[in-house]
Scaffold this motif. Structure first.
Motif, mmCIF file in Angstrom:
data_model
loop_
_atom_site.group_PDB
_atom_site.id
_atom_site.type_symbol
_atom_site.label_atom_id
_atom_site.label_comp_id
_atom_site.label_asym_id
_atom_site.label_seq_id
_atom_site.Cartn_x
_atom_site.Cartn_y
_atom_site.Cartn_z
ATOM 1 N N ILE A 174 0.819 -1.217 0.000
ATOM 2 C CA ILE A 174 0.000 0.000 0.000
ATOM 3 C C ILE A 174 0.855 1.271 0.000
ATOM 4 N N PRO A 175 1.935 1.373 0.798
ATOM 5 C CA PRO A 175 2.784 2.580 0.707
ATOM 6 C C PRO A 175 3.348 2.818 -0.686
ATOM 7 N N LEU A 176 3.725 1.737 -1.379
ATOM 8 C CA LEU A 176 4.222 1.900 -2.752
ATOM 9 C C LEU A 176 3.098 2.330 -3.696
ATOM 10 N N LEU B 43 6.663 -3.944 -9.990
ATOM 11 C CA LEU B 43 8.023 -4.444 -9.821
ATOM 12 C C LEU B 43 8.195 -5.127 -8.471
ATOM 13 N N ALA B 44 7.537 -4.593 -7.443
ATOM 14 C CA ALA B 44 7.708 -5.149 -6.100
ATOM 15 C C ALA B 44 7.071 -6.523 -5.960
ATOM 16 N N LEU C 192 9.908 6.073 -12.410
ATOM 17 C CA LEU C 192 9.804 4.659 -12.082
ATOM 18 C C LEU C 192 8.848 4.398 -10.927
ATOM 19 N N SER C 193 8.429 5.440 -10.235
ATOM 20 C CA SER C 193 7.528 5.242 -9.086
ATOM 21 C C SER C 193 6.182 4.684 -9.518
ATOM 22 N N PRO D 110 8.708 -10.512 -7.970
ATOM 23 C CA PRO D 110 9.419 -11.671 -7.388
ATOM 24 C C PRO D 110 8.476 -12.683 -6.746
ATOM 25 N N PHE D 111 7.416 -12.221 -6.074
ATOM 26 C CA PHE D 111 6.454 -13.143 -5.462
ATOM 27 C C PHE D 111 5.679 -13.905 -6.538
ATOM 28 N N PHE D 112 5.384 -13.214 -7.629
ATOM 29 C CA PHE D 112 4.683 -13.865 -8.748
ATOM 30 C C PHE D 112 5.553 -14.973 -9.340
ATOM 31 N N ILE D 113 6.835 -14.679 -9.556
ATOM 32 C CA ILE D 113 7.751 -15.689 -10.105
ATOM 33 C C ILE D 113 7.924 -16.848 -9.136
#
Length: 373
Positions: free
Chosen positions: A51-53, A108-109, A101-102, A112-115
Motif C-alpha cells: 500500500i505505501p508503494l 516491480l515489487a 519509475l515510481s 518476485p512473489f509472482f515468479i
C-alpha cells in the motif's frame, strides 16, 4: 534461478502452508477451497504490504500528468539533440521531485512473489518438494481442484498430463479460459476507469495516448501469457487485478485528480451536501452563467419567403438613404449652390455630368475655407 530465489520460494511456501492450516479448520485439507483461498490470502497479504508503494505510484502518476506540457516543450525544443533532451528531462524531474519509475513500483515489487509462486506451482505439478512443503503438502496441493481444474494444470497441457491429476481436458480448458477472460476484462476496466475518470481532460498530452494504448495492450498480453500459467497462478493474478480495481476505485472517489471528471463529480457532491467552502464571487459568477444560459432564447427560424421579403425591404431602405446626397436636376452636388456664380466659369454639360458622377462616387465634399475664396 532456484539458488537466487530459494529464500523467496521458502517464504512463499511457508505463507501458503500457514493459510492452508487455517482454512483446513473449515474446509477439507485436500480440497481446492483450502488451497485456493490460501493463494488468495497470499495476494491480499502482499498487496497490503505494498500500500505505501501504491500511494507513491498515485503521486508519481499525478506529477507526470502535471509535467506533460513542460516535457512536450522540451521534446520540441531539443528534438535534434537527444542528449540535451535527456539532460533537461532529468533536470525537470529533479526540480519537481518526480521519479518516473515510481508508477511501476507496485508491479516491480510483487514480480518476485509472482515468479516464486509460479515456480512453486510448477514443482507441485512435477511432484517435487519445495520450500517448507514436503511430500505430504505437495501431494495434497497437486490433487486439489478448483471447479474441476487442478491447481497445477495449464491450458496447454495434454490429455495424458491432465489425467494424472484426476481431471478431464475439457474441465481444464473451460476453467482456464473463463479465468483468462476475467483477468483480461478486469485489467481493461481498471485502465479504462483511470483514463475516463481520473485524468485531466483539459490537457492533451502524449501521456494520455500512452495510457490509452496500454489499456488495450495489457489485456492482450494477459490473454497470450495466460494460456501458459497454471490455474493457481491465474487465481493469483485475477485476485491482484480485482484488488487493484477496487483500490483504484476508492482512490478516485476519495482523492481524484484535479480537472478530471471524477473531481468535478466529487465537487458537485460536496457542494450539494454543503461541505464545500467556495469563494462567494465564484458562486455568484456561476449563478450568473447558469441564469444567462437558462434565459437565453434561440431566434425563431423564419420561412424562406419571409427572409427574402425582409432582405428586399432592407435593400430598398438603404437605397432611399443615399438619394438625398445629390442636388438639383442638373446633377450638381448641393454644395455647388453655396459657391459664387462668378468665381468659376460655366462648365459644359459633359463636365457637369462627369462631376455629378464623381460626386456620387466620392460622396459629400469638404467645404472650402473662407480665406481661400
Amino acid at each position: 534461478m532456484d539458488t537466487i530465489l530459494g529464500p523467496l520460494y521458502t517464504a512463499v511456501s511457508w505463507i501458503i502452508v500457514q493459510f492452508h492450516t487455517l482454512y483446513s479448520l473449515v474446509f477439507d485439507k485436500n480440497s481446492g477451497w483450502a488451497w485456493g483461498l490460501s493463494i488468495v490470502s497470499l495476494v491480499v497479504l502482499i498487496r497490503i504490504c505494498l500500500i505505501p508503494l501504491f500511494v507513491k505510484q498515485i503521486k508519481a502518476m499525478r506529477n507526470m500528468q502535471v509535467l506533460q506540457p513542460k516535457m512536450k516543450v522540451i521534446q520540441e525544443r531539443y528534438k535534434n539533440d537527444k542528449q540535451r533532451q535527456s539532460e533537461e528531462m532529468m533536470k525537470l524531474y529533479k526540480e519537481s521531485g518526480t521519479n518516473p519509475l515510481s508508477s511501476c513500483l507496485p508491479i516491480l515489487a510483487q514480480s518476485p512473489f509472482f515468479i516464486a509462486l509460479y515456480q512453486v506451482l510448477n514443482k507441485i505439478a512435477n511432484n517435487e518438494p519445495v520450500g517448507v512443503m514436503g511430500k505430504e503438502f505437495v501431494g495434497s496441493a497437486r490433487n486439489a481442484h478448483i471447479f474441476g481444474a487442478p491447481l497445477a494444470s495449464k491450458f496447454m497441457d495434454g490429455a495424458e498430463k491432465v489425467q494424472e491429476f484426476g481431471a478431464t481436458l475439457m474441465d481444464v480448458r473451460v476453467v482456464t479460459v473463463i479465468m483468462i477472460v476475467m483477468m483480461s476484462a478486469s485489467q481493461f476496466y481498471t485502465q479504462r476507469q483511470l483514463m475516463t475518470k481520473n485524468v485531466d481532460l483539459t490537457v492533451k498530452t502524449p501521456f494520455m495516448q500512452q495510457q490509452k494504448m496500454l489499456m488495450y495492450v495489457f489485456p492482450i498480453m494477459f490473454a497470450v501469457f495466460g494460456i501458459n500459467f497454471p490455474v493457481g497462478v491465474l487465481v493469483y493474478w485475477l485476485t491482484t487485478n480485482v484488488w487493484t480495481m477496487g483500490q483504484q476505485m476508492y482512490v478516485i472517489q476519495r482523492n481524484p485528480t484535479p480537472g478530471s471528471l471524477a473531481f468535478q463529480q466529487r465537487q458537485e457532491k460536496l457542494r450539494a451536501q454543503g461541505k464545500l467552502k467556495e469563494d462567494p464571487a465564484e458562486v455568484e459568477a456561476r449563478k450568473a452563467v447558469e441564469e444567462a444560459r437558462t434565459n437565453r432564447q434561440q431566434p425563431k427560424r423564419q420561412p424562406k419567403a419571409k427572409r427574402q421579403t425582409g432582405a428586399a425591404q432592407a435593400t430598398a431602405k438603404s437605397s432611399a438613404g443615399k438619394a438625398p446626397e445629390t442636388g438639383g436636376s442638373d446633377g450638381k452636388l448641393s454644395l455647388d449652390k453655396d459657391e459664387p456664380k462668378g468665381d468659376k466659369p460655366k462648365q459644359s454639360g459633359g463636365s457637369t455630368s462627369r462631376n455629378a458622377k464623381s460626386g456620387q462616387r466620392k460622396g459629400q465634399q469638404r467645404p472650402k475655407h473662407p480665406t481661400k475664396k
